[in-house]
Scaffold this active site. Structure first.
Site, PDB file in Angstrom:
ATOM      1  CE1 TYR A 154      -3.870   2.229   0.512  1.00 27.76           C
ATOM      2  CE2 TYR A 154      -2.772   3.044   2.484  1.00 27.76           C
ATOM      3  CZ  TYR A 154      -3.796   3.139   1.546  1.00 27.76           C
ATOM      4  OH  TYR A 154      -4.729   4.144   1.663  1.00 27.76           O
ATOM      5  CE1 TYR A 168       1.671   9.480 -16.732  1.00 27.99           C
ATOM      6  CE2 TYR A 168      -0.060  10.446 -18.069  1.00 27.99           C
ATOM      7  CZ  TYR A 168       0.785   9.389 -17.783  1.00 27.99           C
ATOM      8  OH  TYR A 168       0.740   8.250 -18.559  1.00 27.99           O
TER       9      TYR A 168
END
Ligand code: UDP
Length: 321
Positions: A154, A168
């Site tokens: 996780y 991005y």
């Protein structure tokens, strides 16, 4: 930034939309005038959580695993990526799916957002700080994570998700948001998801022993879901690309939490001590300076008030109301 109330055609995609936080987020975005597409593979989410939204004409739901690409018709204005197992028990049960949804799933949802010219909003976590050596944790702290421990599936996936999001943003100039969510609780938590609040409530309401792990002196700060969702929609609306902590500064030890839940349930359960899980963080509390400054946000639900509302939900689910 969005002026959503005057533009009813804006559309949000919420991954993990049938989960605990995702379902509250879908509900809030609909109330704010968005069209909402809920995407969930129902591994830890539940259709029941969005059953009350099903007949809303601005709501649709798709059963899909976002670790696989998702192609949608029509415009999308925001992609809010909330899909992931979030309880240590769940991510131990689904380690590879947890890694995939945080990494491949984030990549896919960034691709969707980019194709649509949409804002990408990442649900990250206080787990990026691991077992923190700085207290409370500001966003500038880089964390202390065991990369091969049981929580790594996780923690490291969410760290990779943040790195993907920033890449991005930097490479494609995309509008991105990152919220680091600290422990939160409220109605629609899965009653058997294994986290402290659901476990203690289930055990207290069934008059079974409350299982405190370790000596119970480890702490968490618990934020009520409505406060958290308010912070999330505020972050969606501001122009800020760095990570923002959301949670409360009210730190409570696990033995105190167990005692308070038992008392609020009017239960006669005893408290028993069980072994502490590996890599269990000792202490956790967000530094909320940035959230206050950028969002003008602060949580206002007291722990007692939030627990009372959550216990009512649990009673209802268990039919002990
Ligand atoms: N915990 C506990 N008893 C339980 C479940 C959890 O004492 O039945 C402890 C756990 O060891 C941790 C804390 O409660 O120290 C919070 O655990 P949770 O799973 O809610 O979330 P975490 O913050 O660890 O992700």
């Amino acid at each position: 930034m969005w002026a959503v109330r005057n533009s009813p055609s804006l559309r949000a995609v919420v991954t993990g939309g049938a989960g605990f936080l995702g379902s509250h987020l879908c509900e809030r975005l609909l109330a704010d005038g968005w069209r909402v597409t809920c995407v969930d593979n129902l591994v830890t989410g539940a259709a029941r959580n969005v059953a009350n939204l099903r007949h809303h004409k601005a709501f649709e739901s798709i059963q899909h695993n976002v670790s696989e690409p998702l192609y949608l018709d029509d415009a999308v204005d925001a992609v809010l990526h909330f899909a992931s197992p979030a309880s240590p028990v769940d991510y131990a049960d689904h380690p590879i799916a947890t890694l995939k949804v945080g990494t491949l799933g984030t990549h896919n949802m960034l691709g969707l957002a980019r194709a649509k010219g949409a804002t990408f909003f990442l649900a990250s976590t206080s787990e990026v700080y691991g077992d923190p050596q700085v207290h409370p944790q500001p966003e500038t702290y880089w964390g202390n994570v065991n990369p091969i421990g049981p929580r790594a599936v996780y923690d490291e996936a969410k760290r990779a998700a943040e790195a993907f999001t920033m890449a991005y943003h930097r490479t494609h100039g995309m509008k991105t948001r990152i919220v680091r969510i600290f422990n939160s609780y409220g109605p629609r938590m899965r009653i058997n998801d294994g986290r402290a609040v659901p476990n203690f409530m289930l055990q207290a309401l069934r008059n079974q022993p409350l299982t405190v792990y370790g000596d119970g002196s480890q702490t968490r700060s618990l934020c009520y879901v409505d406060d958290l969702i308010e912070g999330i929609v505020r972050l969606l609306e501001v122009d800020y690309d760095g990570p923002v902590n959301l949670g409360t500064a009210d730190e409570v030890s696990m033995v105190e939490l167990a005692t308070r839940i038992r008392d609020r349930c009017g239960s006669s359960s005893e408290i028993v001590f069980k072994p502490l899980p590996e890599d269990d963080p000792r202490q956790r509390q967000p530094d909320l300076t940035r959230a206050q400054k950028i969002l003008g946000w602060a949580p206002h639900t007291s722990l007692d008030e939030g627990l009372t509302r959550t216990i009512a939900y649990f009673r209802d689910r268990l039919g002990t109301g």
